[in-house]
Design a protein around this motif. Sequence first.
Motif, PDB file in Angstrom:
ATOM      1  N   GLN A  51       4.261   4.496   4.814  1.00  0.00           N
ATOM      2  CA  GLN A  51       3.001   4.715   5.515  1.00  0.00           C
ATOM      3  C   GLN A  51       1.841   4.809   4.527  1.00  0.00           C
ATOM      4  OE1 GLN A  51       2.732   4.474   8.836  1.00  0.00           O
ATOM      5  NE2 GLN A  51       0.544   4.523   8.473  1.00  0.00           N
ATOM      6  N   GLU A  52       2.073   5.449   3.387  1.00  0.00           N
ATOM      7  CA  GLU A  52       1.038   5.519   2.362  1.00  0.00           C
ATOM      8  C   GLU A  52       0.703   4.122   1.846  1.00  0.00           C
ATOM      9  OE1 GLU A  52       2.211   8.281  -0.683  1.00  0.00           O
ATOM     10  OE2 GLU A  52       2.257   9.966   0.721  1.00  0.00           O
ATOM     11  N   ASN A  55      -1.353   2.479   4.464  1.00  0.00           N
ATOM     12  CA  ASN A  55      -2.691   3.063   4.470  1.00  0.00           C
ATOM     13  C   ASN A  55      -3.513   2.634   3.261  1.00  0.00           C
ATOM     14  OD1 ASN A  55      -2.104   4.359   6.853  1.00  0.00           O
ATOM     15  ND2 ASN A  55      -1.600   6.309   5.884  1.00  0.00           N
ATOM     16  N   SER A  56      -2.837   2.246   2.180  1.00  0.00           N
ATOM     17  CA  SER A  56      -3.560   1.846   0.970  1.00  0.00           C
ATOM     18  C   SER A  56      -4.062   0.406   1.035  1.00  0.00           C
ATOM     19  CB  SER A  56      -2.657   2.019  -0.270  1.00  0.00           C
ATOM     20  OG  SER A  56      -1.628   1.046  -0.263  1.00  0.00           O
ATOM     21  N   GLN A  59      -9.477  -2.286   3.625  1.00  0.00           N
ATOM     22  CA  GLN A  59     -10.024  -2.491   4.972  1.00  0.00           C
ATOM     23  C   GLN A  59     -10.480  -3.932   5.195  1.00  0.00           C
ATOM     24  OE1 GLN A  59     -10.175  -0.575   7.711  1.00  0.00           O
ATOM     25  NE2 GLN A  59      -8.889   0.849   6.574  1.00  0.00           N
ATOM     26  N   GLN A  95       3.097  -3.750  -0.386  1.00  0.00           N
ATOM     27  CA  GLN A  95       2.380  -3.586   0.874  1.00  0.00           C
ATOM     28  C   GLN A  95       2.908  -4.580   1.921  1.00  0.00           C
ATOM     29  OE1 GLN A  95      -1.701  -4.107  -0.325  1.00  0.00           O
ATOM     30  NE2 GLN A  95      -1.988  -1.927  -0.756  1.00  0.00           N
TER      31      GLN A  95
END
Length: 189
Positions: A51-52, A55-56, A59, A95
């Motif tokens: 999850q980290e 989230n990294s 955007q 990722q």
Amino acid sequence: MQKIKSLMTRQGLKSPQESLSDLGAIESLRVPGKEEFRELREQPSDPQAEQELINSIEQVYFSVDSFDIVKYELELPPVLNLQELEAYRDKLKQQQAAVSKKVADLILEKQPAYVKELERVTSLQTGLQLAAVICTNGRRHLNIAKEGFTQASLGLLANQRKRQLLIGLLKSLRTIKTLQRTDVRLSEM
């Protein structure tokens, strides 16, 4: 499962994997196959770390505008450092693996609901086809009954008219008979 695939083919539907591969906006996203999904799910991992990693993700990748990922990634810094580029590449691979695993988990989690809903839709479609056949037969029988009722009604009306005419004729005949008897009595007198 084969019934569902043939139904989906007849209706022009595609499996989730085929649908994902057809999306033009994310052509560069490679959808893992069944084997890769299994491998991803079987790998021991830390959900919090995954999850980290998710989230990294920058955007800019979530932008809906006409964002060109390839162009963005190919913009090189003025000073190239091989170790930084390799670290960045490794980070992107991690990722991508985390996102692929998350997608695989979500697909496998929702698959029973998808199959159940598809079976429900198939059942509903069969029921609707049966209802259409019943309605068609009902309309056909109604038209036949309506024609028969109309003919019977016209026959009854014709018979009623004849009856009224015959009743009028009977009254006239009784009057004539009465007049004839009166004439006979008058003659006798």
